[in-house]
Scaffold this motif. Structure first.
Motif, PDB file in Angstrom:
ATOM      1  N   LYS A   1       0.689  -1.186  -0.128  1.00 38.83           N
ATOM      2  CA  LYS A   1      -0.043   0.035   0.105  1.00 38.83           C
ATOM      3  C   LYS A   1       0.893   1.210   0.034  1.00 38.83           C
ATOM      4  O   LYS A   1       1.806   1.416   0.576  1.00 38.83           O
ATOM      5  CB  LYS A   1      -0.843   0.149   1.187  1.00 38.83           C
ATOM      6  CG  LYS A   1      -1.835   1.205   1.309  1.00 38.83           C
ATOM      7  CD  LYS A   1      -2.636   1.108   2.520  1.00 38.83           C
ATOM      8  CE  LYS A   1      -3.626   2.180   2.778  1.00 38.83           C
ATOM      9  NZ  LYS A   1      -4.734   1.901   3.909  1.00 38.83           N
ATOM     10  N   ASN A   2       0.340   2.295  -0.739  1.00 38.42           N
ATOM     11  CA  ASN A   2       0.876   3.481  -1.020  1.00 38.42           C
ATOM     12  C   ASN A   2       2.487   3.555  -0.912  1.00 38.42           C
ATOM     13  O   ASN A   2       2.975   4.169  -0.017  1.00 38.42           O
ATOM     14  CB  ASN A   2       0.222   4.559   0.031  1.00 38.42           C
ATOM     15  CG  ASN A   2      -1.214   4.349   0.122  1.00 38.42           C
ATOM     16  OD1 ASN A   2      -1.688   4.374  -1.237  1.00 38.42           O
ATOM     17  ND2 ASN A   2      -2.015   4.643   1.018  1.00 38.42           N
ATOM     18  N   PRO A   3       3.499   2.970  -1.750  1.00 37.04           N
ATOM     19  CA  PRO A   3       4.678   3.103  -1.365  1.00 37.04           C
ATOM     20  C   PRO A   3       5.099   4.611  -1.731  1.00 37.04           C
ATOM     21  O   PRO A   3       4.656   5.470  -2.405  1.00 37.04           O
ATOM     22  CB  PRO A   3       5.248   2.356  -2.965  1.00 37.04           C
ATOM     23  CG  PRO A   3       4.031   2.152  -3.919  1.00 37.04           C
ATOM     24  CD  PRO A   3       2.775   2.298  -2.886  1.00 37.04           C
ATOM     25  N   LEU A   4       6.381   4.905  -1.252  1.00 32.96           N
ATOM     26  CA  LEU A   4       6.920   6.064  -1.290  1.00 32.96           C
ATOM     27  C   LEU A   4       7.245   6.661  -2.683  1.00 32.96           C
ATOM     28  O   LEU A   4       7.059   7.571  -3.153  1.00 32.96           O
ATOM     29  CB  LEU A   4       8.452   6.159  -0.576  1.00 32.96           C
ATOM     30  CG  LEU A   4       9.268   7.253  -0.510  1.00 32.96           C
ATOM     31  CD1 LEU A   4       8.626   8.747   0.080  1.00 32.96           C
ATOM     32  CD2 LEU A   4      10.575   7.145   0.188  1.00 32.96           C
ATOM     33  N   ALA A   5       7.582   5.351  -3.607  1.00 33.64           N
ATOM     34  CA  ALA A   5       7.688   5.615  -4.889  1.00 33.64           C
ATOM     35  C   ALA A   5       7.664   4.210  -5.384  1.00 33.64           C
ATOM     36  O   ALA A   5       8.044   3.279  -4.891  1.00 33.64           O
ATOM     37  CB  ALA A   5       9.259   6.157  -5.301  1.00 33.64           C
ATOM     38  N   ILE A   6       7.384   4.171  -6.770  1.00 30.79           N
ATOM     39  CA  ILE A   6       7.202   2.791  -7.618  1.00 30.79           C
ATOM     40  C   ILE A   6       7.592   3.058  -8.871  1.00 30.79           C
ATOM     41  O   ILE A   6       7.315   4.058  -9.507  1.00 30.79           O
ATOM     42  CB  ILE A   6       5.862   2.294  -7.358  1.00 30.79           C
ATOM     43  CG1 ILE A   6       5.669   1.064  -8.118  1.00 30.79           C
ATOM     44  CG2 ILE A   6       4.657   3.167  -7.821  1.00 30.79           C
ATOM     45  CD1 ILE A   6       4.533  -0.051  -7.398  1.00 30.79           C
ATOM     46  N   PHE A   7       8.174   2.079  -9.600  1.00 33.33           N
ATOM     47  CA  PHE A   7       8.641   2.430 -10.901  1.00 33.33           C
ATOM     48  C   PHE A   7       7.686   1.263 -11.755  1.00 33.33           C
ATOM     49  O   PHE A   7       7.461   0.060 -11.514  1.00 33.33           O
ATOM     50  CB  PHE A   7       9.966   1.854 -11.216  1.00 33.33           C
ATOM     51  CG  PHE A   7      10.304   1.779 -12.751  1.00 33.33           C
ATOM     52  CD1 PHE A   7      10.840   2.920 -13.210  1.00 33.33           C
ATOM     53  CD2 PHE A   7      10.291   0.839 -13.476  1.00 33.33           C
ATOM     54  CE1 PHE A   7      11.203   2.899 -14.837  1.00 33.33           C
ATOM     55  CE2 PHE A   7      10.733   0.510 -14.532  1.00 33.33           C
ATOM     56  CZ  PHE A   7      11.221   1.660 -15.326  1.00 33.33           C
ATOM     57  N   THR A   8       7.107   2.057 -12.947  1.00 26.97           N
ATOM     58  CA  THR A   8       6.355   1.188 -13.907  1.00 26.97           C
ATOM     59  C   THR A   8       6.960   1.678 -15.306  1.00 26.97           C
ATOM     60  O   THR A   8       6.977   2.853 -15.455  1.00 26.97           O
ATOM     61  CB  THR A   8       4.830   1.348 -13.710  1.00 26.97           C
ATOM     62  OG1 THR A   8       4.641   2.842 -14.046  1.00 26.97           O
ATOM     63  CG2 THR A   8       4.135   0.873 -12.274  1.00 26.97           C
ATOM     64  N   SER A   9       7.319   0.809 -15.957  1.00 32.06           N
ATOM     65  CA  SER A   9       7.996   1.172 -17.244  1.00 32.06           C
ATOM     66  C   SER A   9       6.626   1.582 -18.339  1.00 32.06           C
ATOM     67  O   SER A   9       6.950   1.989 -19.471  1.00 32.06           O
ATOM     68  CB  SER A   9       8.777   0.104 -17.750  1.00 32.06           C
ATOM     69  OG  SER A   9       7.786  -1.043 -18.126  1.00 32.06           O
TER      70      SER A   9
END
Length: 125
Positions: A9-17
Protein backbone atom coordinates in the motif's frame (compact mmCIF):
# COMPACT_ATOMS: atom_id res chain seq x y z
CA UNK A 1 -7.03 -23.33 -0.48
CA UNK A 2 -8.06 -19.66 -0.79
CA UNK A 3 -5.77 -17.29 -2.62
CA UNK A 4 -3.40 -15.16 -0.56
CA UNK A 5 -3.83 -11.48 -1.42
CA UNK A 6 -1.32 -8.90 -0.22
CA UNK A 7 -1.64 -5.13 -0.75
CA UNK A 8 1.68 -3.26 -0.94
CA UNK A 9 0.00 0.00 0.00
CA UNK A 10 0.99 3.55 -0.96
CA UNK A 11 4.72 3.15 -1.66
CA UNK A 12 7.05 6.12 -1.28
CA UNK A 13 7.89 5.58 -4.97
CA UNK A 14 7.21 2.88 -7.54
CA UNK A 15 8.65 2.27 -10.99
CA UNK A 16 6.38 1.21 -13.84
CA UNK A 17 7.81 1.16 -17.32
CA UNK A 18 4.40 1.66 -18.93
CA UNK A 19 3.29 4.95 -17.36
CA UNK A 20 0.58 3.40 -15.17
CA UNK A 21 -0.25 5.28 -11.99
CA UNK A 22 0.73 2.83 -9.24
CA UNK A 23 0.98 5.31 -6.38
CA UNK A 24 -1.76 3.40 -4.53
CA UNK A 25 0.38 0.27 -4.66
CA UNK A 26 0.15 -3.26 -5.92
CA UNK A 27 -2.03 -6.21 -5.03
CA UNK A 28 -0.27 -9.56 -5.16
CA UNK A 29 -2.15 -12.83 -5.33
CA UNK A 30 -0.19 -16.04 -4.91
CA UNK A 31 3.00 -14.19 -5.82
CA UNK A 32 1.67 -12.47 -8.96
CA UNK A 33 0.72 -8.82 -9.48
CA UNK A 34 -3.07 -8.84 -10.05
CA UNK A 35 -3.87 -5.15 -9.54
CA UNK A 36 -2.05 -1.87 -10.03
CA UNK A 37 -3.70 0.82 -7.93
CA UNK A 38 -3.62 4.51 -8.71
CA UNK A 39 -3.39 7.16 -6.00
CA UNK A 40 -6.39 6.87 -3.65
CA UNK A 41 -7.66 3.58 -5.13
CA UNK A 42 -8.59 0.54 -3.05
CA UNK A 43 -8.23 -3.13 -4.02
CA UNK A 44 -11.24 -4.62 -5.80
CA UNK A 45 -11.48 -7.46 -3.24
CA UNK A 46 -10.33 -7.85 0.38
CA UNK A 47 -6.66 -8.60 1.05
CA UNK A 48 -5.32 -11.07 3.63
CA UNK A 49 -2.44 -8.73 4.42
CA UNK A 50 -1.67 -5.05 3.99
CA UNK A 51 1.96 -3.91 3.93
CA UNK A 52 2.40 -0.19 4.58
CA UNK A 53 4.99 0.71 1.95
CA UNK A 54 5.03 4.49 2.56
CA UNK A 55 8.73 4.33 3.45
CA UNK A 56 9.65 1.89 0.67
CA UNK A 57 10.50 2.14 -3.02
CA UNK A 58 9.15 -0.65 -5.23
CA UNK A 59 11.29 -1.64 -8.21
CA UNK A 60 11.09 -4.60 -10.57
CA UNK A 61 13.69 -7.29 -9.96
CA UNK A 62 16.98 -6.66 -11.71
CA UNK A 63 18.25 -9.10 -14.36
CA UNK A 64 21.86 -10.24 -14.70
CA UNK A 65 22.33 -11.80 -18.14
CA UNK A 66 26.00 -12.77 -17.74
CA UNK A 67 27.47 -14.23 -14.60
CA UNK A 68 30.04 -16.85 -13.59
CA UNK A 69 28.77 -18.40 -10.36
CA UNK A 70 31.82 -20.67 -10.00
CA UNK A 71 34.16 -17.65 -9.92
CA UNK A 72 32.59 -16.48 -6.65
CA UNK A 73 34.98 -18.71 -4.69
CA UNK A 74 38.13 -17.29 -6.26
CA UNK A 75 37.48 -13.62 -6.98
CA UNK A 76 39.36 -12.38 -3.90
CA UNK A 77 42.11 -15.01 -3.96
CA UNK A 78 45.39 -13.22 -3.17
CA UNK A 79 47.50 -14.63 -6.07
CA UNK A 80 45.15 -13.09 -8.65
CA UNK A 81 44.00 -9.85 -7.04
CA UNK A 82 44.82 -6.88 -9.32
CA UNK A 83 46.27 -9.04 -12.11
CA UNK A 84 45.55 -8.21 -15.76
CA UNK A 85 43.01 -10.45 -17.49
CA UNK A 86 45.23 -13.04 -19.17
CA UNK A 87 47.59 -13.72 -16.23
CA UNK A 88 44.47 -13.85 -14.05
CA UNK A 89 42.90 -16.45 -16.33
CA UNK A 90 46.12 -18.50 -16.60
CA UNK A 91 46.36 -18.67 -12.83
CA UNK A 92 42.70 -19.51 -12.26
CA UNK A 93 41.92 -22.03 -15.01
CA UNK A 94 43.75 -24.85 -13.16
CA UNK A 95 41.94 -23.94 -9.93
CA UNK A 96 38.53 -23.92 -11.63
CA UNK A 97 39.30 -27.26 -13.32
CA UNK A 98 39.56 -28.86 -9.84
CA UNK A 99 36.27 -27.53 -8.48
CA UNK A 100 34.16 -30.40 -7.17
CA UNK A 101 30.37 -30.63 -7.43
CA UNK A 102 30.19 -29.66 -3.74
CA UNK A 103 32.33 -26.54 -4.32
CA UNK A 104 30.24 -25.60 -7.36
CA UNK A 105 27.06 -25.96 -5.30
CA UNK A 106 28.53 -23.70 -2.60
CA UNK A 107 29.66 -21.13 -5.18
CA UNK A 108 26.17 -21.13 -6.70
CA UNK A 109 24.50 -20.57 -3.32
CA UNK A 110 26.86 -17.70 -2.48
CA UNK A 111 26.43 -16.09 -5.91
CA UNK A 112 22.63 -16.34 -5.75
CA UNK A 113 22.52 -14.91 -2.22
CA UNK A 114 24.69 -11.95 -3.29
CA UNK A 115 22.54 -11.34 -6.36
CA UNK A 116 19.30 -11.42 -4.35
CA UNK A 117 20.76 -9.02 -1.77
CA UNK A 118 21.56 -6.59 -4.59
CA UNK A 119 18.00 -6.74 -6.01
CA UNK A 120 18.68 -9.22 -8.80
CA UNK A 121 15.86 -11.76 -9.18
CA UNK A 122 16.87 -13.36 -12.49
CA UNK A 123 20.32 -14.48 -13.61
CA UNK A 124 21.96 -16.46 -16.39
CA UNK A 125 25.14 -18.34 -15.69
Amino acid sequence: MPATRIWLKNPLAIFTSNGLDARGGLVLQDGLIVEVLGAGQQPSAPCNEVFDAREHVILPGLINTHHHFYQTLTRAWAPVVNQPLFPWLKTLYPVWARLTPEKLALATKVALAELLLSGCTTAAD
